[in-house]
Design an enzyme around this catalytic site. Structure first.
Site, PDB file in Angstrom:
ATOM      1  N   THR A  85       0.842  -1.203   0.000  1.00 14.57           N
ATOM      2  CA  THR A  85       0.000   0.000   0.000  1.00 14.57           C
ATOM      3  C   THR A  85       0.874   1.249   0.000  1.00 14.57           C
ATOM      4  OG1 THR A  85      -1.750  -1.171   1.155  1.00 14.57           O
ATOM      5  CG2 THR A  85      -1.784   1.230   1.314  1.00 14.57           C
TER       6      THR A  85
ATOM      7  N   ASN B 297      -5.685  -9.468  -7.662  1.00 14.12           N
ATOM      8  CA  ASN B 297      -5.765 -10.149  -6.363  1.00 14.12           C
ATOM      9  C   ASN B 297      -7.106 -10.811  -6.094  1.00 14.12           C
ATOM     10  OD1 ASN B 297      -6.371  -7.242  -6.282  1.00 14.12           O
ATOM     11  ND2 ASN B 297      -6.938  -7.627  -4.168  1.00 14.12           N
TER      12      ASN B 297
ATOM     13  N   SER C 101       5.092  -7.077  -1.546  1.00 17.57           N
ATOM     14  CA  SER C 101       4.771  -7.130  -0.120  1.00 17.57           C
ATOM     15  C   SER C 101       5.142  -8.514   0.426  1.00 17.57           C
ATOM     16  CB  SER C 101       3.265  -6.881   0.029  1.00 17.57           C
ATOM     17  OG  SER C 101       2.900  -6.950   1.374  1.00 17.57           O
ATOM     18  N   ALA C 102       5.962  -8.527   1.482  1.00 15.99           N
ATOM     19  CA  ALA C 102       6.526  -9.797   1.963  1.00 15.99           C
ATOM     20  C   ALA C 102       5.469 -10.795   2.448  1.00 15.99           C
ATOM     21  CB  ALA C 102       7.530  -9.523   3.089  1.00 15.99           C
TER      22      ALA C 102
ATOM     23  N   THR D 173      13.010   5.030  10.750  1.00 12.39           N
ATOM     24  CA  THR D 173      13.962   3.963  11.060  1.00 12.39           C
ATOM     25  C   THR D 173      13.525   2.671  10.391  1.00 12.39           C
ATOM     26  OG1 THR D 173      14.445   5.016  13.142  1.00 12.39           O
ATOM     27  CG2 THR D 173      15.055   2.700  12.966  1.00 12.39           C
TER      28      THR D 173
ATOM     29  N   CYS E 281      -9.339  -6.634   1.793  1.00 14.85           N
ATOM     30  CA  CYS E 281      -9.837  -5.308   2.172  1.00 14.85           C
ATOM     31  C   CYS E 281     -11.350  -5.310   2.235  1.00 14.85           C
ATOM     32  CB  CYS E 281      -9.428  -4.245   1.154  1.00 14.85           C
ATOM     33  SG  CYS E 281      -7.917  -4.599   0.326  1.00 14.85           S
TER      34      CYS E 281
HETATM   35  N1  PLP Z   1      -1.750  -4.711  -3.972  1.00 15.09           N
HETATM   36  C1  PLP Z   1      -2.317  -5.919  -4.087  1.00 15.09           C
HETATM   37  C2  PLP Z   1      -2.544  -6.479  -5.448  1.00 15.09           C
HETATM   38  C3  PLP Z   1      -2.673  -6.647  -2.958  1.00 15.09           C
HETATM   39  O1  PLP Z   1      -3.248  -7.848  -3.092  1.00 15.09           O
HETATM   40  C4  PLP Z   1      -2.433  -6.084  -1.686  1.00 15.09           C
HETATM   41  C5  PLP Z   1      -2.846  -6.805  -0.457  1.00 15.09           C
HETATM   42  O2  PLP Z   1      -3.961  -7.194  -0.300  1.00 15.09           O
HETATM   43  C6  PLP Z   1      -1.828  -4.825  -1.613  1.00 15.09           C
HETATM   44  C7  PLP Z   1      -1.503  -4.173  -2.780  1.00 15.09           C
HETATM   45  C8  PLP Z   1      -1.515  -4.184  -0.304  1.00 15.09           C
HETATM   46  O3  PLP Z   1      -0.329  -4.689   0.234  1.00 15.09           O
HETATM   47  P1  PLP Z   1      -0.006  -4.507   1.783  1.00 15.09           P
HETATM   48  O4  PLP Z   1      -0.918  -5.425   2.526  1.00 15.09           O
HETATM   49  O5  PLP Z   1       1.426  -4.898   1.920  1.00 15.09           O
HETATM   50  O6  PLP Z   1      -0.205  -3.072   2.100  1.00 15.09           O
END
Ligand code: PLP
Length: 374
Positions: free
Chosen positions: A70, A149, A197-198, A235, A325
């Site tokens: 994000t 996603n 994103s890890a 940090t 989400c």
């Molecule tokens: N972008 C996509 C395609 C995602 O699936 C997600 C997580 O659901 C994100 C961005 C957001 O990542 P993060 O949870 O690391 O903020």
């Protein structure tokens, strides 16, 4: 519990936990401190950066650690507007809210233009329309996710990057769902910005990265100290960064095996659904160009959509109705709505990882079959 919600997040790999644990015990300095404790932390961060950049075939100076996908999406899109002088964004209605809400707010508060690319009923972007939009708005920013996603569709990266080059546009791709699942050579894919994103590839939550191509950098989105070579203040989350690098390294090491295993799970799932649940349909391009980890289904109308997830939960299955989400919300999926999928039928996203088994998939289909016939 059977966990089939790996597009929302994944369980951490044992080796990642061990790496982070040993860093927590041994490394506590601030990487900005010049004494030996600080230097030890700096070594850890820079080692992680080298590992990641090597896996992605880019320079370490092009990788910046963030708190996740994000933040990285926000930083890049706002950076393009504020510092790279971009005033037009071309994206699709299927993007993650981190992209959609960023471009919406840049447009609303700062008078930038946004064009949405047409998509077909299977959820693929219309490349001819993209070309048309680029002709109308040369020099824009194109932001398209590598894999969706919610439905898993893969975007044709090379075709899009070619169009971006042709019309002098910057190309940003949210690769949160594909990094660690597919081998990504960012030079070959020819993107200007990428995001990961890890926690989506068996690493820790709260750790992510952005790739920013040399010569395309911008001022930080989060203001403060000069960390991350003035691109991201605060940090460093050194344990998260160490965990991210370890998770990516492991993902690349076992990728061939994992892909084969997940292909088998997916193949079995699709076959069983077709055989046992003829009134269930797939959303997106499930049998075409899609990431193997994600399948999206529409169930028969008679099923009580509000009770679907709780009933599956009671039966021991963790799945979601859309993205994390929006899971639990009754507002429906913006992705399915944009594709014209009717919301009269409840939808379900099933997402696999290396830790799932064939038995889990068989059990899940059986429970779904019972729910559909009750
Ligand atoms: N972008 C996509 C395609 C995602 O699936 C997600 C997580 O659901 C994100 C961005 C957001 O990542 P993060 O949870 O690391 O903020």
């Amino acid at each position: 519990m059977i966990y089939l919600d790996n597009a929302a997040t994944t369980p951490m790999r044992e080796e990642v936990i061990e790496t982070m644990h040993s860093c927590m015990k041994d490394v506590y300095g601030n990487p900005s401190s010049i004494h030996q404790a600080g230097r030890k932390a700096r070594v850890l961060v820079e080692r992680a950066r080298r590992i990641v950049s090597k896996k992605l075939n880019v320079s370490p100076s092009e990788i910046f650690f963030t708190s996740g996908g994000t933040e990285a999406n926000n930083a890049i899109l706002w950076g393009c507007y504020k510092d790279l002088g971009k005033k037009h964004f071309i994206t699709s209605p299927l993007e993650h809210p981190a992209v959609l809400h960023s471009v919406e707010s840049i447009a609303r508060y700062h008078n930038a233009g946004v064009s949405l690319i047409d998509i077909d009923s299977k959820g693929h972007v219309d490349l001819e329309h993209l070309e048309f939009l680029l002709k109308e708005n040369p020099g824009s920013v194109v932001s398209l996710m590598h894999a969706n996603n919610e439905i898993g569709n893969l975007m044709p990266m090379n075709a899009v990057s070619k169009l971006c080059r042709q019309f002098d546009a910057l190309f940003h791709s949210d690769m949160v769902q594909t990094m660690g699942k597919l081998h990504l050579d960012l030079q070959a894919l020819d993107v200007d910005f990428a995001v990961a994103s890890a926690h989506k590839f068996h690493g820790p939550k709260g750790a992510g990265l952005m790739f920013v191509r040399k010569g395309k950098s911008f001022r930080p989105w989060i203001m403060g100290g000069g960390q991350e070579r003035n691109m991201r203040a605060g940090t460093e989350n050194i344990y998260g960064i160490a965990g991210l690098a370890k998770a990516l390294e492991l993902a690349e090491d076992t990728m061939g095996m994992d892909q084969e295993h997940i292909n088998n799970l997916r193949g079995m799932f699709l076959q069983l659904v077709k055989e046992k649940l003829p009134d269930v349909s797939f959303n997106g391009d499930a049998e075409g160009s899609a990431l193997n980890t994600i399948v999206n289904l529409s169930l028969p109308e008679k099923i009580n959509s509000e009770m679907l997830l709780p009933n599956l939960d009671i039966a021991g299955f963790c799945v979601s109705s859309g993205s994390a989400c929006s899971s639990g919300s009754t507002t429906g999926s913006h992705v399915l709505t944009a594709m014209g999928v009717s919301d009269d039928r409840p939808s379900l996203r099933v997402s696999f990882s290396r830790f799932n088994t064939i038995e889990e998939v068989q059990n899940f289909v059986e429970v779904l079959r019972r729910l559909c016939h009750e």
